[in-house]
Design an enzyme around this catalytic site. Structure first.
Site, PDB file in Angstrom:
ATOM      1  N   LYS A  83       0.835  -1.326  -0.027  1.00 32.67           N
ATOM      2  CA  LYS A  83      -0.033   0.057  -0.067  1.00 32.67           C
ATOM      3  C   LYS A  83       0.912   1.235   0.049  1.00 32.67           C
ATOM      4  O   LYS A  83       1.988   1.526   0.828  1.00 32.67           O
ATOM      5  CB  LYS A  83      -0.861   0.141   1.338  1.00 32.67           C
ATOM      6  CG  LYS A  83      -1.926  -1.246   1.341  1.00 32.67           C
ATOM      7  CD  LYS A  83      -2.804  -1.036   2.683  1.00 32.67           C
ATOM      8  CE  LYS A  83      -3.442   0.091   2.790  1.00 32.67           C
ATOM      9  NZ  LYS A  83      -4.440  -0.014   4.004  1.00 32.67           N
TER      10      LYS A  83
HETATM   11  C1  E4P Z   1      -8.037  -0.002   4.498  1.00 29.48           C
HETATM   12  O1  E4P Z   1      -6.941  -0.160   3.707  1.00 29.48           O
HETATM   13  C2  E4P Z   1      -8.063   1.422   5.224  1.00 29.48           C
HETATM   14  O2  E4P Z   1      -6.843   1.501   6.144  1.00 29.48           O
HETATM   15  C3  E4P Z   1      -9.217   1.137   6.156  1.00 29.48           C
HETATM   16  O3  E4P Z   1     -10.538   0.747   5.678  1.00 29.48           O
HETATM   17  C4  E4P Z   1      -9.609   2.644   6.948  1.00 29.48           C
HETATM   18  O4  E4P Z   1     -10.571   2.572   7.670  1.00 29.48           O
HETATM   19  P1  E4P Z   1     -11.010   3.586   8.865  1.00 29.48           P
HETATM   20  O5  E4P Z   1     -11.405   4.762   7.841  1.00 29.48           O
HETATM   21  O6  E4P Z   1     -12.098   2.919   9.325  1.00 29.48           O
HETATM   22  O7  E4P Z   1      -9.685   4.006   9.908  1.00 29.48           O
END
Ligand code: E4P
Length: 216
Positions: A83
């Site tokens: 990522k």
């Molecule tokens: C996934 O890749 C993200 O980091 C995650 O869905 C973020 O979620 P949040 O907005 O609940 O922290």
């Protein structure tokens, strides 16, 4: 549709993986930093438990360092997805990693323009943050719909993963808008199995069966 849980908690991962439905586990720096163990150790532990992809988000700030950090993690994981937070340095790093056959995800995507650039940089996935967009009063699902539609018009192969999802209805909604993947908290994944009418229906079926067995 690919489904992931967004966690680095080993007990959640163990439980979820026994259900043999998930495509893997996503993490982010906030999630890993709460675990109280070195992140590489935790990634190795997650890797042992997961039959599928394990996603790690780089924290370096220039493309060369991002690539170096990514390659260290790629060496630990069976099916890594790297990522990278949306931005020029990440897109440069994505291009390098993609050319080496490593799957990448451009995360923190909040506009179609960002998603289009991520696709051009060879990203395997883009992550629009539906819940966080809704939190500021903008339409999160509309962004999923727009990206999916424009990728389709332009023939772009990058997958759209619905991120920042807060309820099982969010998973259904991003599926309806054409996302090919979704990541969610463990709690939301478990909610997907449930419906009160399933529970009450099962109680009734089993009660009827007991009466029948008693009579025969
Ligand atoms: C996934 O890749 C993200 O980091 C995650 O869905 C973020 O979620 P949040 O907005 O609940 O922290």
């Amino acid at each position: 549709m690919e489904l992931y849980i967004d966690t680095a908690d080993l007990s959640e991962i163990k439980h979820a993986m026994t259900l043999s439905i998930l495509d893997g586990v996503t993490t982010n720096p906030s999630i890993l930093s709460k675990q109280g163990v070195p992140y590489k150790q935790r990634l190795a532990e997650i890797n042992e438990l997961v039959d599928g992809k394990v996603w790690y988000q780089v924290v370096s700030e220039n493309s060369a360092a991002m690539v170096e950090e990514a390659l260290e993690v790629v060496a630990i994981l069976k099916q890594p997805v790297i990522k990278l937070p949306m931005g020029p340095e990440s897109l440069k790093a994505s291009k390098v990693l993609s050319s080496q056959g490593i799957q990448t995800n451009i995360t923190l995507v909040y506009s179609v323009a960002q998603a289009m650039l991520a696709a051009k940089a060879g990203a395997s996935y883009v992550s629009p943050y539906v819940g966080r967009i809704n939190d500021i009063g903008w339409p999160g699902l509309q962004l999923i719909n727009d990206i999916v539609r424009i990728f389709s018009i332009q023939g772009l192969q990058t997958n759209v993963i619905g991120a920042s999802l807060r309820s099982n209805q969010d998973i259904v909604s991003v599926a309806e808008q054409g996302a090919s993947a979704a990541t969610m908290p463990f709690k939301v994944f478990m909610q997907m199995f449930n419906h009160p009418m399933t529970d009450s229906g099962l109680v009734q079926f089993l009660e009827d069966w007991k009466v029948y067995q008693h009579q025969n």
